[in-house]
Design a protein around this motif. Structure first.
Motif, PDB file in Angstrom:
ATOM      1  N   LEU A 190      48.875  49.847  25.270  1.00 11.01           N
ATOM      2  CA  LEU A 190      49.179  50.033  26.402  1.00 11.01           C
ATOM      3  C   LEU A 190      47.861  50.255  27.428  1.00 11.01           C
ATOM      4  O   LEU A 190      47.942  50.071  28.691  1.00 11.01           O
ATOM      5  N   THR A 191      46.929  50.836  26.993  1.00  9.22           N
ATOM      6  CA  THR A 191      45.615  50.703  27.938  1.00  9.22           C
ATOM      7  C   THR A 191      45.126  49.320  28.290  1.00  9.22           C
ATOM      8  O   THR A 191      44.849  49.044  29.203  1.00  9.22           O
ATOM      9  N   GLY A 192      45.087  48.223  27.199  1.00  8.58           N
ATOM     10  CA  GLY A 192      45.063  47.064  27.482  1.00  8.58           C
ATOM     11  C   GLY A 192      46.045  46.592  28.812  1.00  8.58           C
ATOM     12  O   GLY A 192      45.467  45.659  29.663  1.00  8.58           O
ATOM     13  N   ILE A 193      47.276  46.476  28.721  1.00  9.87           N
ATOM     14  CA  ILE A 193      48.236  46.211  29.757  1.00  9.87           C
ATOM     15  C   ILE A 193      47.878  46.869  30.875  1.00  9.87           C
ATOM     16  O   ILE A 193      48.071  46.209  32.128  1.00  9.87           O
ATOM     17  N   MET A 194      47.537  48.131  31.065  1.00 12.52           N
ATOM     18  CA  MET A 194      47.277  48.992  32.120  1.00 12.52           C
ATOM     19  C   MET A 194      45.984  48.222  32.859  1.00 12.52           C
ATOM     20  O   MET A 194      45.788  48.013  33.997  1.00 12.52           O
ATOM     21  N   MET A 195      44.884  47.994  32.027  1.00 13.02           N
ATOM     22  CA  MET A 195      43.548  47.275  32.747  1.00 13.02           C
ATOM     23  C   MET A 195      43.968  46.045  33.192  1.00 13.02           C
ATOM     24  O   MET A 195      43.598  45.728  34.058  1.00 13.02           O
ATOM     25  N   ALA A 196      44.666  45.279  32.437  1.00 18.05           N
ATOM     26  CA  ALA A 196      45.280  44.139  33.216  1.00 18.05           C
ATOM     27  C   ALA A 196      45.839  43.979  34.479  1.00 18.05           C
ATOM     28  O   ALA A 196      45.464  43.321  35.201  1.00 18.05           O
ATOM     29  N   SER A 197      46.630  44.822  34.555  1.00 24.06           N
ATOM     30  CA  SER A 197      47.463  45.148  35.815  1.00 24.06           C
ATOM     31  C   SER A 197      46.511  45.479  36.798  1.00 24.06           C
ATOM     32  O   SER A 197      46.604  45.215  38.117  1.00 24.06           O
ATOM     33  N   VAL A 198      45.736  46.530  36.497  1.00 23.40           N
ATOM     34  CA  VAL A 198      44.769  46.997  37.464  1.00 23.40           C
ATOM     35  C   VAL A 198      43.693  46.057  37.990  1.00 23.40           C
ATOM     36  O   VAL A 198      43.212  46.205  39.058  1.00 23.40           O
ATOM     37  N   LEU A 199      43.282  45.262  37.116  1.00 23.45           N
ATOM     38  CA  LEU A 199      42.243  44.224  37.289  1.00 23.45           C
ATOM     39  C   LEU A 199      42.584  43.536  38.290  1.00 23.45           C
ATOM     40  O   LEU A 199      42.036  43.052  39.266  1.00 23.45           O
ATOM     41  N   SER A 200      43.942  42.914  38.088  1.00 18.09           N
ATOM     42  CA  SER A 200      44.481  41.739  39.249  1.00 18.09           C
ATOM     43  C   SER A 200      44.423  42.322  40.751  1.00 18.09           C
ATOM     44  O   SER A 200      44.251  41.869  41.671  1.00 18.09           O
ATOM     45  N   THR A 201      44.976  43.771  40.690  1.00 23.29           N
ATOM     46  CA  THR A 201      45.160  44.461  41.735  1.00 23.29           C
ATOM     47  C   THR A 201      43.810  44.730  42.518  1.00 23.29           C
ATOM     48  O   THR A 201      43.640  44.563  43.704  1.00 23.29           O
ATOM     49  N   ASN A 202      42.754  45.116  41.624  1.00 24.88           N
ATOM     50  CA  ASN A 202      41.558  45.108  42.036  1.00 24.88           C
ATOM     51  C   ASN A 202      41.014  43.885  42.752  1.00 24.88           C
ATOM     52  O   ASN A 202      40.163  43.932  43.894  1.00 24.88           O
ATOM     53  N   LYS A 203      41.048  42.626  42.072  1.00 26.59           N
ATOM     54  CA  LYS A 203      40.492  41.375  42.884  1.00 26.59           C
ATOM     55  C   LYS A 203      41.357  41.530  44.130  1.00 26.59           C
ATOM     56  O   LYS A 203      40.556  40.918  45.252  1.00 26.59           O
TER      57      LYS A 203
END
Length: 174
Positions: free
Chosen positions: A20-33
């Motif tokens: 779940l942490t990996g999924i959350m990081m992937a979604s936050v990373l794209s939003t951050n870009k």
């Protein structure tokens, strides 16, 4: 047996937590870009507005013909420079600054058409502040930065860009 079962449950929860942490990081990373891209675009637009749409001072100076240019010279200013790391004594710059003004600019009639010598002390103070923030070595190696600092501070003094260029006709740093 109970200790072994609790260990398996803890291990399973740990694996679920990592997934779940990996999924959350992937979604936050794209939003951050996307956010970083938006901030970059806004900063670029603001930078264009601050420059008044003219671009850099060299481009602006090239657009104004020589017959539409008036100059004002501030001669032989002795300015204390900021001390560098290796400096064991005070350093000074002796400058002659030439301000170029656009005679076709609407603010030229207000501020520059008469002689600027009535505001010479204000101009000298702005030049002193702008140049004094550099060490003598920085000013020698990057005179363009000194000229841009002087131009920016004088334009801020008048609240106008009718002064479009700064020339250091002589600059000695001791």
């Amino acid at each position: 047996m109970k200790k072994n079962l609790i260990s398996v449950i803890i291990l399973a929860l740990l694996v679920v937590n990592i997934v779940l942490t990996g999924i959350m990081m992937a979604s936050v990373l794209s939003t951050n870009k996307k956010t970083a891209s938006l901030v970059t675009d806004v900063a670029s637009a603001i930078n264009l507005e601050l420059e008044g749409g003219w671009g850099n001072p060299a481009e602006q100076a090239a657009l104004i013909p020589l017959e539409d240019t008036a100059t004002y010279t501030v001669a032989d200013m002795t300015i204390p420079m900021r001390r560098g790391e290796e400096d064991d004594k005070d350093r000074f710059g002796v400058l002659t600054v030439v301000l170029s003004m656009n005679t076709k600019h609407e603010d030229y009639k207000t501020y520059g058409e008469g002689d600027l010598s009535g505001r010479a002390d204000l101009i000298k103070g702005k030049i002193n502040d702008a140049v004094g923030q550099y060490t003598a070595d920085e000013a020698k190696t990057n005179p363009q930065a000194v000229k841009e600092a002087i131009l920016t501070s004088v334009q801020q003094l008048y609240g106008s860009d009718f002064i479009f260029d700064v020339t250091l006709s002589s600059a000695i740093y001791q």
